[in-house]
Design an enzyme around this catalytic site. Structure first.
Site: not given
Ligand code: FAD
Ligand code: NAI
Length: 465
Positions: A40, A444, A203, A270-271, A184, A114
């Site tokens: 994913g 420690h 922001e 990244a909003i 992000i 799917g």
């Molecule tokens: P996804 O991981 O999005 O998986 C869904 C899958 O379903 C995808 O592979 C897609 O191709 C597939 N799919 C969709 N529709 C269909 C369909 N109709 N048929 C077949 N396949 C389909 N979370 C953390 O906890 N720690 C982090 O450090 C972290 N870093 C992140 C960094 C970034 C840049 C991003 C974008 C996200 C990050 N996240 C992080 C968030 C994390 O990636 C998601 O919360 C997590 O992947 C959600 O899992 P999911 O299985 O619900 O969905």
């Molecule tokens: P986010 O929800 O963390 O932050 C989005 C930010 O954009 C907020 O501060 C919001 O106020 C701002 N924003 C919204 N609309 C805006 C606009 N029009 N102009 C300017 N700023 C605006 O979302 P983000 O960073 O895109 O990440 C999405 C999700 O992915 C996270 O919420 C998290 O669940 C997951 N993620 C988790 C990570 C981790 O666990 N380390 C790493 C990366 C992603």
């Protein structure tokens, strides 16, 4: 027609963990995934590649700015293609690992998109257009999420990118403008800042990282500013146009005032993220999403009999480990077992340097709930290991119930905070009092002593400060 106990749509953490758990419990299971690899968003374009770049860029920045303080003289040279290649290798090893786990647990991976065709029916369209219909007693939707868009800012994955594009930029931008000071934006903004880019974060709100304890967020912003990231808070982006040289971005103060143009080489949008259910056929079983596109559930059950949902596509924090908890609990319920997820105890970590980690309630939430609480705080500047390592930024804050002393929330900013938060996740699962932690012997010298000292601070007997 193939018959399954469970068919999962989506092979991310909310899907692959479900498939593996179903296999372990002896259910006949298939996972439909349209991407070329399992894992994913998290494994392919999220958690894992971002952490690979955060790790490598942190070492590069340390070599540039920290090593000489320790008596190590080096002149690092960035090899961006190699940094990207090691990231891709790690990602590939991880996605293959999931394939291996599928085989080991007898879970079938059906490649293709799917679509729910009706009760108990999933239609799979393979890349070559072939359509197969599978039958199952239970369908689990785990289709995850996608980046949210912003009118006037068209992501072309060339100059205007989302997180996926920001993980594969072909060069270090001269100037990267990040829209959104969320997780992000700050993680990937940090990566490119460390590699040499000028980074400006725009922001909408008047603070960074909404959802994070406000005191921690303030310290976090101060530390990131010290690292050279510029913030434009309370600012609304009204448009972005690609030019010959890069991108011209327009924004204006949310409170009103003169508009401004910012020139950037690249823009990262990244909003936030939104649930992804495109082409899923929800209408065929009468499932309606809520206003924001989430699938409403009750203990993972949707409104359609035999259809369940987990992960980012349902309410709750959009985190991989939350999706994993959902997945396991959902399958255990399908298998007739007892299962429970405590969403209050889903930890959050921001993998910047220093890291930010928290679990439970923020001070703002406790105030809003009118709950009486006590606070214990300990700065890393008073922790011997942090001092020895010259990494003294940050603190640990423990919030405990004023009457019962139960720990209600823990917030920390400092190196390895993400590794250390697990201690409090365990303690809070067992409903520990702050005194329980305060009386646990910690090794420690370690940073983890700060966790204990902060707990001691709740009753005012911190010793190391
Ligand atoms: P996804 O991981 O999005 O998986 C869904 C899958 O379903 C995808 O592979 C897609 O191709 C597939 N799919 C969709 N529709 C269909 C369909 N109709 N048929 C077949 N396949 C389909 N979370 C953390 O906890 N720690 C982090 O450090 C972290 N870093 C992140 C960094 C970034 C840049 C991003 C974008 C996200 C990050 N996240 C992080 C968030 C994390 O990636 C998601 O919360 C997590 O992947 C959600 O899992 P999911 O299985 O619900 O969905
Ligand atoms: P986010 O929800 O963390 O932050 C989005 C930010 O954009 C907020 O501060 C919001 O106020 C701002 N924003 C919204 N609309 C805006 C606009 N029009 N102009 C300017 N700023 C605006 O979302 P983000 O960073 O895109 O990440 C999405 C999700 O992915 C996270 O919420 C998290 O669940 C997951 N993620 C988790 C990570 C981790 O666990 N380390 C790493 C990366 C992603």
């Amino acid at each position: 027609m193939a018959q399954y106990d469970v068919i999962i749509i989506g092979g991310g953490p909310g899907g692959y963990n479900a498939a593996i758990r179903a296999g372990q419990l002896g259910l006949k299971v298939a996972c439909v995934e349209k991407r070329a690899t399992l894992g994913g968003t998290c494994l392919n374009v999220g958690c894992m590649p971002s952490k690979a770049l955060l790790h490598a860029s942190e070492l590069y920045a340390a070599a540039n700015t920290e090593f000489s303080k320790l008596g190590i003289e080096v002149t690092p040279r960035l090899n961006l293609p190699q940094m990207m290649a090691q990231k891709a290798e790690s990602v590939s090893a991880l996605t293959k690992g999931i394939e291996f786990l599928f085989k080991k647990n007898k879970a079938d991976w059906i490649r293709g998109a799917g679509k729910i065709a009706g009760t108990g029916k999933v239609e799979v369209t393979a890349e070559d257009g072939t359509v197969t219909v599978l039958e199952a007693k239970n369908i689990v939707i785990a289709t995850g999420s996608e980046p949210a868009g912003l009118p006037g800012v068209v992501v072309d994955q060339d100059r205007i990118v989302d997180s996926t594009g920001a993980l594969t930029l072909p060069e270090v931008p001269g100037h990267l403008v990040v829209i959104g000071a969320g997780i992000i934006g700050l993680e990937l903004g940090s990566v490119w800042r460390r590699l040499g880019a000028k980074v400006t974060v725009v922001e909408f709100l008047d603070r960074i990282t909404p959802g994070m304890d406000a005191e921690v967020a303030k310290t976090f912003q101060r530390v990131l500013t010290k690292q050279g990231i510029a913030f434009k808070l309370g600012s609304k982006v009204t448009g972005a146009k690609t030019t010959k040289k890069g991108v011209s971005l327009t924004c204006e103060p949310v409170a009103g005032g003169a508009a401004e143009t910012i020139d950037a080489d690249y823009v990262l949008l990244a909003i936030g993220r939104k649930p992804y259910t495109e082409g899923l056929g929800l209408e065929n079983v009468g499932i309606e999403t809520d206003k924001r596109g989430f699938i409403p559930t009750d203990h993972f059950k949707t409104s359609a009999p035999g259809v369940w949902a987990t992960g980012d596509v349902i309410l709750g924090p959009m985190l991989a480990h939350k999706a994993e908890e959902d997945a396991v609990a959902c399958i255990e319920l399908i298998a007739g077992k007892y299962a429970h997820v405590d969403y209050n105890l889903v930890p959050s970590v921001v993998y910047t340097a220093p890291e930010v980690a928290w679990v439970g309630k923020t001070e703002e939430q406790l105030k809003e709930e009118g709950r009486a609480y006590k606070t214990g705080k300990f700065p890393f500047s008073a922790n011997s290991r942090a001092k020895i390592n010259h990494e003294t930024d940050g603190f640990v804050k423990v919030l405990a119930d004023a009457a019962t002393d139960e720990v209600l929330g823990v917030h920390m900013i400092g190196p390895q905070a993400g590794e250390m938060i697990g201690e409090y996740c365990v303690a809070m699962t067992f409903r520990a009092a702050s005194e329980d932690i305060a009386r646990v012997c910690h090794p420690h010298p370690t940073r983890s002593e700060a966790l204990r000292q902060a707990a001691m601070g709740v009753e005012g007997w911190t010793m190391q400060a």
